[in-house]
Design a protein around this motif. Structure first.
Motif, PDB file in Angstrom:
ATOM      1  N   ALA A  52       0.827  -1.208   0.000  1.00 31.22           N
ATOM      2  CA  ALA A  52       0.000   0.000   0.000  1.00 31.22           C
ATOM      3  C   ALA A  52       0.861   1.257   0.000  1.00 31.22           C
ATOM      4  CB  ALA A  52      -0.934  -0.006   1.207  1.00 31.22           C
ATOM      5  N   LEU A  53       1.919   1.248   0.803  1.00 34.41           N
ATOM      6  CA  LEU A  53       2.797   2.421   0.849  1.00 34.41           C
ATOM      7  C   LEU A  53       3.521   2.620  -0.473  1.00 34.41           C
ATOM      8  CD1 LEU A  53       4.305   2.116   4.442  1.00 34.41           C
ATOM      9  CD2 LEU A  53       2.517   3.670   3.649  1.00 34.41           C
ATOM     10  N   ARG A  54       3.901   1.519  -1.129  1.00 41.42           N
ATOM     11  CA  ARG A  54       4.543   1.660  -2.435  1.00 41.42           C
ATOM     12  C   ARG A  54       3.585   2.264  -3.460  1.00 41.42           C
ATOM     13  NH1 ARG A  54       7.391  -2.831  -0.647  1.00 41.42           N
ATOM     14  NH2 ARG A  54       5.726  -4.277  -1.197  1.00 41.42           N
ATOM     15  N   LEU A  55       2.311   1.862  -3.387  1.00 39.45           N
ATOM     16  CA  LEU A  55       1.331   2.447  -4.297  1.00 39.45           C
ATOM     17  C   LEU A  55       1.115   3.931  -3.980  1.00 39.45           C
ATOM     18  CD1 LEU A  55      -1.348  -0.403  -4.497  1.00 39.45           C
ATOM     19  CD2 LEU A  55       0.320   0.239  -6.237  1.00 39.45           C
ATOM     20  N   ARG A  56       1.078   4.257  -2.701  1.00 36.33           N
ATOM     21  CA  ARG A  56       0.875   5.660  -2.299  1.00 36.33           C
ATOM     22  C   ARG A  56       2.027   6.545  -2.747  1.00 36.33           C
ATOM     23  NH1 ARG A  56      -3.927   7.949  -0.347  1.00 36.33           N
ATOM     24  NH2 ARG A  56      -5.040   6.425   0.936  1.00 36.33           N
ATOM     25  N   THR A  57       3.250   6.007  -2.670  1.00 34.72           N
ATOM     26  CA  THR A  57       4.434   6.809  -2.988  1.00 34.72           C
ATOM     27  C   THR A  57       4.905   6.624  -4.431  1.00 34.72           C
ATOM     28  OG1 THR A  57       5.832   5.021  -2.119  1.00 34.72           O
ATOM     29  CG2 THR A  57       5.225   6.793  -0.600  1.00 34.72           C
ATOM     30  N   CYS A  58       4.140   5.857  -5.225  1.00 34.66           N
ATOM     31  CA  CYS A  58       4.491   5.592  -6.626  1.00 34.66           C
ATOM     32  C   CYS A  58       5.845   4.894  -6.755  1.00 34.66           C
ATOM     33  CB  CYS A  58       4.488   6.886  -7.442  1.00 34.66           C
ATOM     34  SG  CYS A  58       2.883   7.709  -7.500  1.00 34.66           S
ATOM     35  N   LEU A  59       6.156   4.009  -5.803  1.00 36.26           N
ATOM     36  CA  LEU A  59       7.406   3.274  -5.821  1.00 36.26           C
ATOM     37  C   LEU A  59       7.172   1.785  -6.056  1.00 36.26           C
ATOM     38  CD1 LEU A  59       9.336   4.972  -2.867  1.00 36.26           C
ATOM     39  CD2 LEU A  59       9.584   5.386  -5.320  1.00 36.26           C
ATOM     40  N   ASP A  60       6.083   1.440  -6.722  1.00 35.56           N
ATOM     41  CA  ASP A  60       5.823   0.053  -7.057  1.00 35.56           C
ATOM     42  C   ASP A  60       6.554  -0.295  -8.356  1.00 35.56           C
ATOM     43  OD1 ASP A  60       3.832   1.932  -8.087  1.00 35.56           O
ATOM     44  OD2 ASP A  60       3.056   0.198  -9.184  1.00 35.56           O
ATOM     45  N   SER A  61       6.548  -1.569  -8.704  1.00 33.86           N
ATOM     46  CA  SER A  61       7.333  -2.030  -9.854  1.00 33.86           C
ATOM     47  C   SER A  61       6.806  -1.516 -11.182  1.00 33.86           C
ATOM     48  CB  SER A  61       7.364  -3.559  -9.876  1.00 33.86           C
ATOM     49  OG  SER A  61       6.049  -4.085  -9.953  1.00 33.86           O
ATOM     50  N   ALA A  62       5.569  -1.009 -11.203  1.00 33.14           N
ATOM     51  CA  ALA A  62       5.001  -0.499 -12.451  1.00 33.14           C
ATOM     52  C   ALA A  62       5.371   0.963 -12.704  1.00 33.14           C
ATOM     53  CB  ALA A  62       3.482  -0.650 -12.436  1.00 33.14           C
ATOM     54  N   ARG A  63       6.004   1.620 -11.740  1.00 32.04           N
ATOM     55  CA  ARG A  63       6.346   3.038 -11.871  1.00 32.04           C
ATOM     56  C   ARG A  63       7.846   3.222 -12.006  1.00 32.04           C
ATOM     57  NH1 ARG A  63       2.048   6.060  -9.681  1.00 32.04           N
ATOM     58  NH2 ARG A  63       0.145   4.808  -9.875  1.00 32.04           N
ATOM     59  N   PRO A  64       8.288   4.326 -12.606  1.00 33.57           N
ATOM     60  CA  PRO A  64       9.731   4.573 -12.731  1.00 33.57           C
ATOM     61  C   PRO A  64      10.452   4.629 -11.392  1.00 33.57           C
ATOM     62  CG  PRO A  64       8.491   6.022 -14.191  1.00 33.57           C
ATOM     63  CD  PRO A  64       7.480   5.339 -13.321  1.00 33.57           C
ATOM     64  N   GLY A  65       9.772   5.146 -10.346  1.00 34.38           N
ATOM     65  CA  GLY A  65      10.424   5.234  -9.042  1.00 34.38           C
ATOM     66  C   GLY A  65      10.802   3.872  -8.501  1.00 34.38           C
ATOM     67  N   GLY A  66       9.882   2.905  -8.604  1.00 34.90           N
ATOM     68  CA  GLY A  66      10.189   1.567  -8.121  1.00 34.90           C
ATOM     69  C   GLY A  66      11.298   0.905  -8.919  1.00 34.90           C
ATOM     70  N   ARG A  67      11.282   1.107 -10.227  1.00 40.34           N
ATOM     71  CA  ARG A  67      12.337   0.527 -11.059  1.00 40.34           C
ATOM     72  C   ARG A  67      13.681   1.181 -10.773  1.00 40.34           C
ATOM     73  NH1 ARG A  67       8.047   0.771 -14.886  1.00 40.34           N
ATOM     74  NH2 ARG A  67       8.918   2.618 -15.899  1.00 40.34           N
ATOM     75  N   LEU A  68      13.663   2.479 -10.443  1.00 40.73           N
ATOM     76  CA  LEU A  68      14.914   3.161 -10.085  1.00 40.73           C
ATOM     77  C   LEU A  68      15.478   2.598  -8.782  1.00 40.73           C
ATOM     78  CD1 LEU A  68      16.985   5.380 -10.597  1.00 40.73           C
ATOM     79  CD2 LEU A  68      15.483   6.967  -9.368  1.00 40.73           C
ATOM     80  N   LEU A  69      14.603   2.325  -7.805  1.00 36.26           N
ATOM     81  CA  LEU A  69      15.066   1.723  -6.554  1.00 36.26           C
ATOM     82  C   LEU A  69      15.741   0.383  -6.813  1.00 36.26           C
ATOM     83  CD1 LEU A  69      12.103   2.389  -4.079  1.00 36.26           C
ATOM     84  CD2 LEU A  69      14.298   3.567  -4.176  1.00 36.26           C
ATOM     85  N   ALA A  70      15.101  -0.438  -7.643  1.00 36.33           N
ATOM     86  CA  ALA A  70      15.669  -1.751  -7.937  1.00 36.33           C
ATOM     87  C   ALA A  70      17.004  -1.628  -8.667  1.00 36.33           C
ATOM     88  CB  ALA A  70      14.683  -2.567  -8.769  1.00 36.33           C
ATOM     89  N   ALA A  71      17.117  -0.649  -9.560  1.00 35.90           N
ATOM     90  CA  ALA A  71      18.363  -0.474 -10.315  1.00 35.90           C
ATOM     91  C   ALA A  71      19.492   0.046  -9.434  1.00 35.90           C
ATOM     92  CB  ALA A  71      18.129   0.480 -11.480  1.00 35.90           C
ATOM     93  N   ALA A  72      19.164   0.893  -8.451  1.00 36.80           N
ATOM     94  CA  ALA A  72      20.197   1.486  -7.599  1.00 36.80           C
ATOM     95  C   ALA A  72      20.528   0.629  -6.382  1.00 36.80           C
ATOM     96  CB  ALA A  72      19.752   2.878  -7.133  1.00 36.80           C
ATOM     97  N   ALA A  73      19.690  -0.357  -6.065  1.00 38.71           N
ATOM     98  CA  ALA A  73      19.910  -1.172  -4.870  1.00 38.71           C
ATOM     99  C   ALA A  73      21.278  -1.852  -4.848  1.00 38.71           C
ATOM    100  CB  ALA A  73      18.794  -2.204  -4.726  1.00 38.71           C
ATOM    101  N   PRO A  74      21.771  -2.438  -5.954  1.00 35.56           N
ATOM    102  CA  PRO A  74      23.102  -3.061  -5.887  1.00 35.56           C
ATOM    103  C   PRO A  74      24.199  -2.095  -5.454  1.00 35.56           C
ATOM    104  CG  PRO A  74      21.950  -3.794  -7.854  1.00 35.56           C
ATOM    105  CD  PRO A  74      21.117  -2.701  -7.255  1.00 35.56           C
ATOM    106  N   ALA A  75      24.159  -0.861  -5.938  1.00 35.97           N
ATOM    107  CA  ALA A  75      25.173   0.116  -5.538  1.00 35.97           C
ATOM    108  C   ALA A  75      25.036   0.470  -4.067  1.00 35.97           C
ATOM    109  CB  ALA A  75      25.068   1.361  -6.403  1.00 35.97           C
ATOM    110  N   VAL A  76      23.799   0.648  -3.594  1.00 38.31           N
ATOM    111  CA  VAL A  76      23.571   0.977  -2.181  1.00 38.31           C
ATOM    112  C   VAL A  76      24.075  -0.147  -1.286  1.00 38.31           C
ATOM    113  CG1 VAL A  76      21.788   1.406  -0.448  1.00 38.31           C
ATOM    114  CG2 VAL A  76      21.628   2.493  -2.695  1.00 38.31           C
ATOM    115  N   ILE A  77      23.800  -1.383  -1.667  1.00 34.21           N
ATOM    116  CA  ILE A  77      24.258  -2.521  -0.872  1.00 34.21           C
ATOM    117  C   ILE A  77      25.780  -2.591  -0.858  1.00 34.21           C
ATOM    118  CG2 ILE A  77      24.283  -5.045  -0.759  1.00 34.21           C
ATOM    119  CD1 ILE A  77      21.425  -5.011  -1.837  1.00 34.21           C
ATOM    120  N   ALA A  78      26.402  -2.384  -2.012  1.00 35.07           N
ATOM    121  CA  ALA A  78      27.863  -2.459  -2.091  1.00 35.07           C
ATOM    122  C   ALA A  78      28.525  -1.394  -1.224  1.00 35.07           C
ATOM    123  CB  ALA A  78      28.311  -2.316  -3.543  1.00 35.07           C
ATOM    124  N   VAL A  79      28.039  -0.157  -1.310  1.00 33.01           N
ATOM    125  CA  VAL A  79      28.634   0.931  -0.533  1.00 33.01           C
ATOM    126  C   VAL A  79      28.433   0.708   0.964  1.00 33.01           C
ATOM    127  CG1 VAL A  79      28.477   3.389  -0.023  1.00 33.01           C
ATOM    128  CG2 VAL A  79      28.455   2.617  -2.386  1.00 33.01           C
TER     129      VAL A  79
END
Length: 317
Positions: A52-79
């Motif tokens: 529900a929070l992902r839908l509210r914040t437009c961070l679900d997998s169907a939105r650019p925000g969610g896809r950006l999180l998934a793309a940047a997660a490897p770098a965040v984990i590495a750092v």
């Protein structure tokens, strides 16, 4: 047909989604709790809240925000893992004078090793659980540092613990149906963690002599946070440039990179970048912008010669 009373978790959904699916979600929660127990029901409610929070914040997998999180997660984990590993190693060594006093909170640092290992193994659920432990460890460590080191120690350690907590929240915010555990994401995590972790750990344990006064030298070690801010732009400049070149917003992102390079050396903004690394960040940003611009132009020319528009990459996991 009778339906279950709507759970409070469904109220977090956007109105249209709530009216359409609230009864179905409530029934599913009741079924899970009846068949698998109260703990499973609690986990299901947490999943509903996250969705529900992902839908509210437009961070679900169907939105650019969610896809950006998934793309940047490897770098965040590495750092985050590189910094945590450096602090865990230095924590075991006898203290020496150095530039700054980083906070040692093993409860906030150790879970990041598990996050990286689980993500590299493709176990994203376990990686998310480890990120949750990292978040809990950072939150618990804040009052512990206040208690053990006083107000001055808390001021010194606060930024690191808050930064690691935000990194854990970032990982937890990645849409579960878009786990960054594909071959490319795992390769990025492995190479980035090595490129960041090896020099940071080696630099953090290396003892050197520094001038403490007139004809007076003392042993010292490099501050892991200094190394973090120094190596991060160097390691990620080229990967960032290639990602920008493949983006559909490449021209605007190139302009941002070049603009950030200018801001990084301005007298008012440059000194705000910690540990005097503003020049390194500016040079890395400028280099990334040039590489991205060159790559984008080469791709555009090749595509025009083939008689079609510049392709945008398909979504990959």
């Amino acid at each position: 047909m009778s339906t279950s009373p709507q759970h409070w978790t469904t109220r977090l959904y956007p109105p249209a989604r709530r009216h359409e699916f609230a009864d179905e979600v409530s029934t599913a929660i009741d079924q899970v709790e009846a068949e698998r127990g109260r703990w499973a029901g609690t986990v299901e409610r947490a999943a509903v809240v996250g969705h529900a929070l992902r839908l509210r914040t437009c961070l679900d997998s169907a939105r650019p925000g969610g896809r950006l999180l998934a793309a940047a997660a490897p770098a965040v984990i590495a750092v985050s893992t590189a910094l945590s590993a450096s602090l865990l190693v230095v924590w075991q060594l006898p203290p020496l004078p150095w530039d700054g006093e980083p906070g040692y909170a093993p409860a906030a640092h150790a879970p990041w090793i598990a996050v990286l290992v689980c993500a590299l193994a493709g176990r994203w659920t376990a990686a998310r659980i480890s990120a949750g432990l990292a978040l809990l460890g950072a939150l618990v460590s804040l009052p512990l540092v206040q208690w053990t080191d006083g107000a001055d120690g808390f001021t010194q350690h606060r930024n690191a613990l808050v930064g690691l907590a935000l990194a854990a929240l970032f990982v937890l915010a990645v849409p579960p149906d878009l786990p960054p555990v594909g071959p490319r994401a795992r390769r990025t995590m492995a190479l980035s963690a090595l490129a960041m972790g090896v020099p940071m750990v080696a630099g953090s344990v290396t003892v050197f002599e520094t001038l403490a006064g007139p004809d007076e030298f003392v042993d010292a070690r490099a501050d892991p946070f200094h190394l973090l801010f120094f190596f991060t732009p160097l390691v990620f400049a080229i990967p960032l440039a290639l990602a920008v070149a493949r983006s559909r917003y490449a021209p605007a992102l190139v302009a941002l990179l070049l603009g950030a390079a200018v801001l990084g050396v301005t007298p008012t903004i440059g000194p705000l970048i910690p540990y005097g690394t503003g020049g390194v960040w500016a040079q890395a940003s400028f280099a990334a912008g040039l590489i991205a611009l060159t790559t984008y132009c080469v791709r555009a020319v090749r595509q025009r010669r083939r008689g079609g528009p510049v392709p945008t990459p398909a979504r990959t996991r």
